[in-house]
Design a protein around this motif. Structure first.
Motif, PDB file in Angstrom:
ATOM      1  N   ASN A 103       0.811  -1.216   0.000  1.00  0.00           N
ATOM      2  CA  ASN A 103       0.000   0.000   0.000  1.00  0.00           C
ATOM      3  C   ASN A 103       0.847   1.270   0.000  1.00  0.00           C
ATOM      4  N   GLY A 104       2.061   1.192   0.510  1.00  0.00           N
ATOM      5  CA  GLY A 104       2.930   2.370   0.575  1.00  0.00           C
ATOM      6  C   GLY A 104       3.899   2.507  -0.570  1.00  0.00           C
ATOM      7  N   LEU A 105       3.911   1.556  -1.521  1.00  0.00           N
ATOM      8  CA  LEU A 105       4.962   1.538  -2.534  1.00  0.00           C
ATOM      9  C   LEU A 105       4.917   2.737  -3.476  1.00  0.00           C
ATOM     10  N   ALA A 106       3.735   3.230  -3.840  1.00  0.00           N
ATOM     11  CA  ALA A 106       3.664   4.322  -4.820  1.00  0.00           C
ATOM     12  C   ALA A 106       4.421   5.547  -4.333  1.00  0.00           C
ATOM     13  N   ASN A 107       4.262   5.885  -3.057  1.00  0.00           N
ATOM     14  CA  ASN A 107       4.984   7.051  -2.550  1.00  0.00           C
ATOM     15  C   ASN A 107       6.421   6.720  -2.166  1.00  0.00           C
ATOM     16  N   LEU A 108       6.742   5.446  -1.953  1.00  0.00           N
ATOM     17  CA  LEU A 108       8.152   5.078  -1.857  1.00  0.00           C
ATOM     18  C   LEU A 108       8.838   5.266  -3.214  1.00  0.00           C
ATOM     19  N   HIS A 109       8.094   5.038  -4.298  1.00  0.00           N
ATOM     20  CA  HIS A 109       8.640   5.315  -5.632  1.00  0.00           C
ATOM     21  C   HIS A 109       8.989   6.793  -5.764  1.00  0.00           C
ATOM     22  N   ASN A 110       8.076   7.676  -5.334  1.00  0.00           N
ATOM     23  CA  ASN A 110       8.382   9.112  -5.384  1.00  0.00           C
ATOM     24  C   ASN A 110       9.565   9.468  -4.500  1.00  0.00           C
ATOM     25  N   ALA A 111       9.645   8.846  -3.311  1.00  0.00           N
ATOM     26  CA  ALA A 111      10.778   9.115  -2.414  1.00  0.00           C
ATOM     27  C   ALA A 111      12.087   8.647  -3.032  1.00  0.00           C
ATOM     28  N   ARG A 112      12.061   7.510  -3.714  1.00  0.00           N
ATOM     29  CA  ARG A 112      13.275   7.034  -4.389  1.00  0.00           C
ATOM     30  C   ARG A 112      13.728   8.037  -5.435  1.00  0.00           C
ATOM     31  N   ARG A 113      12.781   8.579  -6.209  1.00  0.00           N
ATOM     32  CA  ARG A 113      13.122   9.576  -7.221  1.00  0.00           C
ATOM     33  C   ARG A 113      13.561  10.899  -6.600  1.00  0.00           C
ATOM     34  N   ALA A 114      13.021  11.205  -5.417  1.00  0.00           N
ATOM     35  CA  ALA A 114      13.421  12.436  -4.717  1.00  0.00           C
ATOM     36  C   ALA A 114      14.793  12.306  -4.071  1.00  0.00           C
ATOM     37  N   ARG A 115      15.264  11.077  -3.940  1.00  0.00           N
ATOM     38  CA  ARG A 115      16.545  10.787  -3.279  1.00  0.00           C
ATOM     39  C   ARG A 115      16.589  11.382  -1.878  1.00  0.00           C
ATOM     40  N   VAL A 116      15.552  11.065  -1.117  1.00  0.00           N
ATOM     41  CA  VAL A 116      15.496  11.514   0.276  1.00  0.00           C
ATOM     42  C   VAL A 116      15.818  10.335   1.188  1.00  0.00           C
ATOM     43  N   PRO A 117      16.372  10.613   2.364  1.00  0.00           N
ATOM     44  CA  PRO A 117      16.650   9.528   3.303  1.00  0.00           C
ATOM     45  C   PRO A 117      15.379   9.104   4.037  1.00  0.00           C
ATOM     46  N   MET A 118      15.191   7.801   4.169  1.00  0.00           N
ATOM     47  CA  MET A 118      14.027   7.273   4.882  1.00  0.00           C
ATOM     48  C   MET A 118      14.390   5.901   5.445  1.00  0.00           C
ATOM     49  N   VAL A 119      13.990   5.646   6.696  1.00  0.00           N
ATOM     50  CA  VAL A 119      14.139   4.326   7.295  1.00  0.00           C
ATOM     51  C   VAL A 119      12.747   3.697   7.316  1.00  0.00           C
ATOM     52  N   ASN A 120      12.520   2.795   6.394  1.00  0.00           N
ATOM     53  CA  ASN A 120      11.210   2.191   6.161  1.00  0.00           C
ATOM     54  C   ASN A 120      11.161   0.860   6.909  1.00  0.00           C
ATOM     55  N   ILE A 121      10.487   0.851   8.055  1.00  0.00           N
ATOM     56  CA  ILE A 121      10.449  -0.336   8.914  1.00  0.00           C
ATOM     57  C   ILE A 121       9.171  -1.122   8.606  1.00  0.00           C
ATOM     58  N   VAL A 122       9.357  -2.385   8.261  1.00  0.00           N
ATOM     59  CA  VAL A 122       8.224  -3.240   7.909  1.00  0.00           C
ATOM     60  C   VAL A 122       8.257  -4.472   8.803  1.00  0.00           C
ATOM     61  N   GLY A 123       7.175  -4.718   9.515  1.00  0.00           N
ATOM     62  CA  GLY A 123       7.099  -5.913  10.330  1.00  0.00           C
ATOM     63  C   GLY A 123       6.890  -7.148   9.481  1.00  0.00           C
ATOM     64  N   ASP A 124       7.228  -8.298  10.043  1.00  0.00           N
ATOM     65  CA  ASP A 124       7.001  -9.574   9.355  1.00  0.00           C
ATOM     66  C   ASP A 124       6.654 -10.621  10.400  1.00  0.00           C
ATOM     67  N   HIS A 125       6.150 -11.749   9.910  1.00  0.00           N
ATOM     68  CA  HIS A 125       5.847 -12.861  10.811  1.00  0.00           C
ATOM     69  C   HIS A 125       7.108 -13.301  11.565  1.00  0.00           C
ATOM     70  N   ALA A 126       6.907 -13.874  12.720  1.00  0.00           N
ATOM     71  CA  ALA A 126       8.014 -14.510  13.428  1.00  0.00           C
ATOM     72  C   ALA A 126       8.701 -15.514  12.499  1.00  0.00           C
ATOM     73  N   THR A 127      10.007 -15.607  12.626  1.00  0.00           N
ATOM     74  CA  THR A 127      10.766 -16.450  11.698  1.00  0.00           C
ATOM     75  C   THR A 127      10.257 -17.886  11.683  1.00  0.00           C
ATOM     76  N   TRP A 128       9.836 -18.405  12.844  1.00  0.00           N
ATOM     77  CA  TRP A 128       9.370 -19.784  12.936  1.00  0.00           C
ATOM     78  C   TRP A 128       7.919 -19.945  12.480  1.00  0.00           C
ATOM     79  N   HIS A 129       7.239 -18.806  12.170  1.00  0.00           N
ATOM     80  CA  HIS A 129       5.837 -18.861  11.731  1.00  0.00           C
ATOM     81  C   HIS A 129       5.707 -18.766  10.207  1.00  0.00           C
ATOM     82  N   ARG A 130       6.778 -18.360   9.545  1.00  0.00           N
ATOM     83  CA  ARG A 130       6.682 -18.136   8.096  1.00  0.00           C
ATOM     84  C   ARG A 130       6.321 -19.419   7.341  1.00  0.00           C
TER      85      ARG A 130
END
Length: 515
Positions: free
Chosen positions: A78-105
């Motif tokens: 859902n956030g990728l479209a504006n991450l595309h704009n941020a990539r083109r803007a060459r701005v710094p961003m720490v994009n933290i994405v949660g994921d399932h527990a390693t043993w749950h994947r």
């Protein structure tokens, strides 16, 4: 400490103290950890594209990263479209994405996804934290990657067990921001030779070259050599208005772009990339420079643009020249019908000093940008990657970054509907944003492009998919539903009254300008 606490501790120790968040279950330990760290601030958003767009706006105005907090692969998507704009803007961003527990994947739960695969196209750096013991080093590395010239989105994927497991606490790792690379000496000499040649030269600017110091140097160079200055079509941030050097934005329409470069023998790039067509068109070129024109990449986006401009100014004898600064030249308030031109005229007349203008006006953008050249000093932020839905989130991030400055979002109505949830966040945070929705009830840029491709008469399907009526969007009601006060303007006088009201108060306000 648990991994999530070390994550937040490392972020805050490195000045990443603001997080635009849309978390889910996998991120709740990280969310709670922000409460454990004094000075950390989480800004809630109702859609991930608002979070990523706001982090972009924050970075453009502070030159340091904000964090995002997104939920698994679908939240990241859902956030990728504006991450595309941020990539083109060459701005710094720490994009933290949660994921399932390693043993749950391995059980293939409903939200399981290839998070790394989704992140890579929009990220300069991607890493999944394998365990809590790795959180400190991986978070520091994400911050370093975000700040490494030309800067970019660093996506840190945090499995739940890496977040909630205990691990030994240590002093936070402090990151020293990497310096930009030195411009290539041979490229600078070739650019200087071109500028002294007497042939037509175009200088294309972006990054720090479109800030006040960079424009002052570029303006001197242009005055000494006759070169033509352009800011890149999607320039990240332009500092403009009275007392600064005026720079045109390179035109979006391909025919105007080709005309702008006609006769050029050299294009000097400072922080910018080569001008190309936004799209491919039958019988038209992708690269817009005329045949035989030489491209001089004097300062690529990862290089020190100001150092390159200083060297060139000395080389062409421009260093001692006066800065060709724009004088204050405010037009009178517009009267009569409300059009994009009259809205731009009144905006230029009333724009407060130090304002930040966020421009997603799309087809109306030139009519707003041009008259503001002589307005009070202000910043202008553009849609850098062409992915619409950036305006309202970008304005939110800019307002959080600069709470003492008025933010003005000039917003096309069609693209505004992509992320109007940002209005709720603006209301929640009491962000000082004036949103001007230019309501032409259509996707004007698509109708223009249909004509550009040779379709002179729209059929019922083309018309149906490029018009926004039946029913008309009621932007004042939409804003009210998000907690933002507003009013509708149908002529220049009512627009002027609403704009004065909006500029005289603090907090979010929306004007629906029916043009």
């Amino acid at each position: 400490m648990i991994g999530a606490e070390i994550l937040v501790r490392t972020l805050v120790a490195n000045g990443v103290d603001t997080c635009f968040a849309n978390p889910g279950t996998s991120e709740l330990h990280a969310l709670a950890a922000f409460d454990s760290m004094p000075g950390a601030r989480c800004v809630p958003t109702l859609f991930e594209g608002v979070a990523t767009g706001a982090a972009d706006g924050y970075a453009r105005m502070t030159d340091r990263p904000a964090a995002t907090l997104l939920h698994l692969g679908p939240g990241l998507a859902n956030g990728l479209a504006n991450l595309h704009n941020a990539r083109r803007a060459r701005v710094p961003m720490v994009n933290i994405v949660g994921d399932h527990a390693t043993w749950h994947r391995g059980v293939d739960a409903p939200l399981t996804a290839d998070v790394e695969g989704l992140a890579r196209p929009m990220s300069a750096w991607v890493r999944t934290v394998p365990d809590a013991a790795s959180v400190a080093a991986d978070t520091a590395e994400a911050i370093r990657a975000a700040l490494t010239p030309p800067r970019g989105v660093a996506t840190l994927i945090l499995p739940s067990d890496s977040s909630w497991d205990d691990t030994a606490a240590a002093e936070p790792i402090i990151v020293e921001p990497p310096a930009p690379t030195a411009p290539d000496a041979a490229a600078l000499r070739a650019a200087a030779d071109a500028l002294r040649s007497g042939e037509r030269v175009v200088i294309m600017l972006n990054g720090l070259a479109t800030r006040t110091e960079g424009l002052a140097l570029a303006g001197r160079i242009a005055a000494a050599t006759g070169a033509k200055l352009y800011a890149h079509t999607g320039a990240t941030r332009i500092e403009r208005g009275a007392g600064r050097v005026t720079v045109e934005r390179f035109p979006y329409p391909i025919d105007l772009g080709i005309t702008a470069l006609a006769g050029a023998k050299h294009i000097v790039l400072i922080g910018a990339t080569e001008p190309v067509g936004f799209f491919g068109y039958p019988g038209k070129p992708s690269r817009l420079a005329p045949e035989g024109c030489r491209i001089h990449d004097a300062a690529p986006p990862d290089a020190d643009a100001l150092a390159a401009l200083r060297w060139l100014a000395e080389a062409v004898g421009a260093a001692g020249l006066p800065v060709p600064a724009q004088p204050l030249a405010q037009p009178a308030l517009a009267t009569g019908a409300l059009t994009a031109d009259s809205a731009g005229q009144s905006l230029a007349a009333l724009l407060p000093e130090g304002a930040i203008v966020v421009d997603e006006a799309i087809s109306s953008s030139p009519m707003l940008y041009t008259p503001c050249a002589g307005a009070r000093p202000h910043d202008w932020l553009t849609i850098t990657g062409g992915s619409i839905g950036i305006g309202m989130p970008l304005a939110l991030g800019a307002a959080i970054a600069c709470p003492d400055r008025k933010v003005v979002n000039v917003q096309a109505d069609g693209s505004g509907m992509y992320t109007l949830q940002a209005l709720w966040s603006q209301a929640r945070e009491k962000a000082d944003v004036v949103t001007i929705v230019l309501a032409n009830r259509r996707y004007g840029i698509l109708q223009w492009e249909l004509g550009n491709l040779g379709f002179q008469d729209m059929g019922p399907n083309a018309r149906n998919c490029t018009e926004l009526g039946r029913p008309d969007l009621d932007w004042v009601a939409l804003a009210r539903g998000m907690g933002v006060e507003g009013g509708q303007a149908t002529d220049a006088d009512s627009f002027n009254r609403l704009l004065k009201t909006a500029f005289a108060r603090k907090g979010p306000f929306l004007i629906e300008a029916v043009i």
